[in-house]
Design an enzyme around this catalytic site. Structure first.
Site, mmCIF file in Angstrom:
data_model
loop_
_atom_site.group_PDB
_atom_site.id
_atom_site.type_symbol
_atom_site.label_atom_id
_atom_site.label_comp_id
_atom_site.label_asym_id
_atom_site.label_seq_id
_atom_site.Cartn_x
_atom_site.Cartn_y
_atom_site.Cartn_z
ATOM 1 N N ASN A 147 0.792 -1.234 0.000
ATOM 2 C CA ASN A 147 0.000 0.000 0.000
ATOM 3 C C ASN A 147 0.827 1.290 0.000
ATOM 4 O O ASN A 147 0.319 2.334 -0.396
ATOM 5 C CB ASN A 147 -1.006 -0.014 1.150
ATOM 6 C CG ASN A 147 -0.352 0.006 2.497
ATOM 7 O OD1 ASN A 147 0.719 -0.575 2.689
ATOM 8 N ND2 ASN A 147 -0.963 0.684 3.431
ATOM 9 N N GLU A 247 5.052 -4.173 11.963
ATOM 10 C CA GLU A 247 3.988 -3.151 11.925
ATOM 11 C C GLU A 247 2.816 -3.742 11.163
ATOM 12 O O GLU A 247 2.962 -4.109 9.999
ATOM 13 C CB GLU A 247 4.486 -1.886 11.226
ATOM 14 C CG GLU A 247 5.416 -1.036 12.070
ATOM 15 C CD GLU A 247 4.832 -0.637 13.410
ATOM 16 O OE1 GLU A 247 3.592 -0.555 13.524
ATOM 17 O OE2 GLU A 247 5.609 -0.442 14.351
ATOM 18 N N CYS A 281 -2.905 1.744 6.629
ATOM 19 C CA CYS A 281 -3.020 1.091 7.942
ATOM 20 C C CYS A 281 -3.561 2.059 8.971
ATOM 21 O O CYS A 281 -4.156 1.651 9.956
ATOM 22 C CB CYS A 281 -1.669 0.547 8.368
ATOM 23 S SG CYS A 281 -0.393 1.790 8.292
ATOM 24 N N GLU A 380 -10.247 -5.765 10.284
ATOM 25 C CA GLU A 380 -9.668 -4.852 9.305
ATOM 26 C C GLU A 380 -10.126 -5.259 7.902
ATOM 27 O O GLU A 380 -9.990 -6.409 7.507
ATOM 28 C CB GLU A 380 -8.134 -4.891 9.357
ATOM 29 C CG GLU A 380 -7.510 -3.900 8.382
ATOM 30 C CD GLU A 380 -5.978 -3.946 8.357
ATOM 31 O OE1 GLU A 380 -5.427 -5.045 8.213
ATOM 32 O OE2 GLU A 380 -5.363 -2.871 8.488
ATOM 33 N N GLU A 459 9.412 2.755 14.390
ATOM 34 C CA GLU A 459 10.106 3.115 13.159
ATOM 35 C C GLU A 459 10.194 4.638 13.092
ATOM 36 O O GLU A 459 9.422 5.337 13.726
ATOM 37 C CB GLU A 459 9.308 2.654 11.935
ATOM 38 C CG GLU A 459 9.048 1.169 11.926
ATOM 39 C CD GLU A 459 8.741 0.669 10.522
ATOM 40 O OE1 GLU A 459 9.689 0.444 9.775
ATOM 41 O OE2 GLU A 459 7.555 0.517 10.197
HETATM 42 P P1 NAP Z 1 0.648 -9.083 3.737
HETATM 43 O O1 NAP Z 1 -0.175 -9.905 2.867
HETATM 44 O O2 NAP Z 1 0.806 -9.446 5.168
HETATM 45 O O3 NAP Z 1 2.082 -8.977 3.043
HETATM 46 C C1 NAP Z 1 3.116 -8.151 3.542
HETATM 47 C C2 NAP Z 1 4.449 -8.651 3.024
HETATM 48 O O4 NAP Z 1 4.748 -9.925 3.613
HETATM 49 C C3 NAP Z 1 4.456 -8.874 1.519
HETATM 50 O O5 NAP Z 1 5.723 -8.511 1.006
HETATM 51 C C4 NAP Z 1 4.241 -10.369 1.425
HETATM 52 O O6 NAP Z 1 4.688 -10.896 0.214
HETATM 53 C C5 NAP Z 1 5.069 -10.847 2.588
HETATM 54 N N1 NAP Z 1 4.764 -12.215 3.049
HETATM 55 C C6 NAP Z 1 3.631 -12.933 2.882
HETATM 56 N N2 NAP Z 1 3.759 -14.154 3.466
HETATM 57 C C7 NAP Z 1 4.999 -14.208 4.008
HETATM 58 C C8 NAP Z 1 5.729 -15.205 4.740
HETATM 59 N N3 NAP Z 1 5.197 -16.384 5.039
HETATM 60 N N4 NAP Z 1 6.995 -14.921 5.128
HETATM 61 C C9 NAP Z 1 7.547 -13.731 4.856
HETATM 62 N N5 NAP Z 1 6.906 -12.757 4.170
HETATM 63 C C10 NAP Z 1 5.651 -12.986 3.751
HETATM 64 O O7 NAP Z 1 0.130 -7.576 3.733
HETATM 65 P P2 NAP Z 1 -0.313 -6.740 2.452
HETATM 66 O O8 NAP Z 1 -1.586 -7.309 1.962
HETATM 67 O O9 NAP Z 1 0.810 -6.566 1.519
HETATM 68 O O10 NAP Z 1 -0.543 -5.294 3.109
HETATM 69 C C11 NAP Z 1 -1.705 -4.918 3.778
HETATM 70 C C12 NAP Z 1 -1.549 -5.026 5.285
HETATM 71 O O11 NAP Z 1 -0.439 -4.243 5.700
HETATM 72 C C13 NAP Z 1 -2.724 -4.493 6.060
HETATM 73 O O12 NAP Z 1 -3.021 -5.368 7.127
HETATM 74 C C14 NAP Z 1 -2.217 -3.174 6.618
HETATM 75 O O13 NAP Z 1 -2.862 -2.735 7.777
HETATM 76 C C15 NAP Z 1 -0.801 -3.475 6.851
HETATM 77 N N6 NAP Z 1 0.000 -2.258 6.904
HETATM 78 C C16 NAP Z 1 0.472 -1.859 8.124
HETATM 79 C C17 NAP Z 1 1.214 -0.700 8.230
HETATM 80 C C18 NAP Z 1 1.770 -0.272 9.555
HETATM 81 O O14 NAP Z 1 2.708 0.488 9.552
HETATM 82 N N7 NAP Z 1 1.243 -0.725 10.663
HETATM 83 C C19 NAP Z 1 1.477 0.066 7.092
HETATM 84 C C20 NAP Z 1 0.966 -0.366 5.872
HETATM 85 C C21 NAP Z 1 0.233 -1.533 5.796
HETATM 86 P P3 NAP Z 1 3.671 -11.026 -1.057
HETATM 87 O O15 NAP Z 1 2.663 -9.952 -0.973
HETATM 88 O O16 NAP Z 1 4.571 -10.864 -2.213
HETATM 89 O O17 NAP Z 1 3.099 -12.373 -0.950
#
Ligand code: NAP
Ligand code: MG
Length: 478
Positions: A147, A247, A281, A380, A459
């Site tokens: 995102n 995060e 997020c 969420e 961070e």
């Molecule tokens: P996600 O599906 O959890 O993926 C995040 C990252 O982790 C991606 O690069 C993903 O790779 C990787 N990943 C997936 N499975 C993994 C594993 N088993 N081992 C290591 N890495 C793995 O999250 P998203 O859909 O990209 O992003 C949305 C989420 O991010 C929401 O929940 C949002 O709230 C959160 N977010 C939080 C913050 C904060 O600062 N708190 C900021 C922004 C977003 P692939 O996608 O390539 O599979």
């Protein structure tokens, strides 16, 4: 084809992934290498090999590289903002703004490389001198979400490099373009080979290797709670437990009290919940509104939503771009369905839109009559969907705001100093905003949440040093 960067060499991979534009799915943004386990392992070795020299490089050397990269990002922000918006779907001004932010983060962190301090303390034994110093951790694995495809990688990588660590970076698969551009810029800015490695590929494969490899000392992750939990287990299962910074998600409340400035509250609500297609997020997804202003607030939010144009991210006049991909669109639609079945009232929007360019367009959705125990008010969704819960007074508003497993951001709109002060002290969140949208944060300030939203140190800003360095206490008797 855009390759992975391993040990200073751009490498092809056995598979290729297509980067698709969510505003127009006929458009291919580019072809990107899809690395696997072996690529990740080679990258870890390269980062290990580069660590001794990089960790002892001068702060000035690290500063200059980050500052040069910041400069190039600033110069190219229109072009790179267009790339970012094309792959992620946020509007062009949002995309350009994010690249500008990445540039600012890099120049801020360039300065931080010069500001690492320590302590000298008298020891308890006669003649004993004690120094407390900070050293880099080693190899840091950076795993980022889709995102904020350039800002999040920038603030993790820049901090890791500034303090003398080497990096293996795995971006989210669906947004490789901004990640590639950032790495290309840092590489050409003069990083020695192996100091920053890019391995695009799947989370389970490439991410899995980084989180379980004994050659990686720390993981900085941003993404969902489910993935964070999985990563945490991988990080502690090896012979040496890795340091980690996770995060994760949010379900951020925005409280609106009777005494709020209505126009300001509506602006905070609409900005916070729906801009960037609600895919932040820190987005406010729960409006908690006291009785006396509730109906006026709902009417005004709907009026404001009616004036927003959902459309192609690059088109002038678009306020809200498409959802990032089909999978996320289906999640959003399924929650809209769940909300209706739970008995909430879909007061506005929530329909997919057919526009001239085929993309994942969704009208922002506002639910009213929402009970705080409903799934749409607890889980969420990560899309342009917000709920309104009616409460009697400030005390009930605060308790509903805090009644969540998450704790990232929390907001209140009020003109009462007493309520604002009480809210700031009692909101169970890492970030509290008074009369501001919950989203939108300064890059020089600490960022992170509480409860299920976060694990590990903050961070950004001067606090970033706590994660990216390890403290040594050295005793000397002369
Ligand atoms: P996600 O599906 O959890 O993926 C995040 C990252 O982790 C991606 O690069 C993903 O790779 C990787 N990943 C997936 N499975 C993994 C594993 N088993 N081992 C290591 N890495 C793995 O999250 P998203 O859909 O990209 O992003 C949305 C989420 O991010 C929401 O929940 C949002 O709230 C959160 N977010 C939080 C913050 C904060 O600062 N708190 C900021 C922004 C977003 P692939 O996608 O390539 O599979
Ligand atoms: Mg994902």
């Amino acid at each position: 084809m855009h390759g992975n960067l391993i040990g200073g060499q751009w490498c092809e991979a056995s598979e290729v992934s297509e980067n698709i534009n969510p505003s127009d799915t006929r458009e291919l943004v580019g072809l990107y290498a899809r690395g696997g386990r072996e690529d990740a392992e080679r990258a870890v070795s390269a980062a290990r090999a580069a660590f001794p020299a990089w960790s002892q490089s001068t702060p000035q050397f690290r500063h200059d590289i980050l500052a040069r990269a910041a400069q190039e990002l600033a110069t190219r922000k229109e072009e790179l903002g267009r790339l970012l918006s094309s792959e992620e779907g946020k509007t062009l001004p949002e995309g350009v703004g994010e690249v500008g932010r990445a540039s600012s983060v890099l120049s801020y962190m360039a300065g931080e490389a010069l500001r690492v301090t320590g302590d000298r303390i008298a020891g308890l034994l006669a003649g004993s001198d004690v120094e407390v110093t900070r050293e880099p951790l080693g190899v840091v694995g950076v795993v980022s979400p889709w995102n904020f495809p350039i800002a999040i990688p920038a603030w993790k990588i820049a901090a890791a490099l500034a303090f003398g660590n080497t990096v293996v970076f795995k971006p989210a698969e669906i947004v490789p373009g901004s990640a590639w551009a950032l790495v290309d810029i840092l590489h050409r800015a003069g990083l020695p080979e192996g100091v920053l490695n890019l391995v695009m590929g799947s989370g389970s494969q490439v991410g899995g290797v980084l989180c379980s490899h004994p050659g990686v000392d720390a993981i900085s992750f941003t993404g969902s709670v489910a993935t964070g939990r999985r990563i945490a287990m991988d990080c502690v299962s090896g012979p040496v437990m890795k340091r980690m910074q996770l995060e994760m998600g949010g379900k951020n409340p925005l409280v609106v009290l009777d005494d709020a400035d209505l126009d300001l509250a509506v602006e905070c609500a609409v900005q916070g919940a729906f801009f960037s297609t609600g895919q932040r997020c820190t987005a406010s997804s729960r409006f908690i509104v006291t009785d006396g202003i509730h109906d006026r607030f709902v009417r005004a939010v709907i009026e404001r939503l009616k004036g927003l144009k959902v459309g192609h991210a690059l088109e002038a006049g678009t306020h809200i771009g498409p959802v990032v991909d089909e999978k996320q669109l289906n999640v959003d639609l399924s929650y809209i369905d769940i909300g209706i079945k739970e008995g909430a009232r879909l007061a506005w929007g929530g329909k997919p839109l057919d526009l001239p360019t085929p993309g994942f367009y969704l009208q922002p959705a506002l639910f009213t009559e929402v009970d705080s125990s409903m799934r749409i008010a607890c889980e969420e969704i990560f899309g342009p969907v917000a709920t309104v819960t009616r409460v009697k007074n400030f005390d009930e508003a605060l308790s509903v705001a805090n009644a969540t497993e998450f704790g990232l951001a929390s907001g209140i709109c009020t003109t009462s100093l007493r309520h604002a002060t009480h809210y700031k002290r009692h909101a169970q969140a890492g970030i509290v905003k008074v009369n501001q949208a919950t989203s939108g944060l300064d890059y020089h300030l600490p960022f992170g949440g509480r409860k299920a939203s976060s694990y590990g140190p903050r961070e950004q800003g001067q606090y970033a040093v706590d994660f990216y360095t390890v403290i040594k206490t050295a005793y000397t008797s002369a």
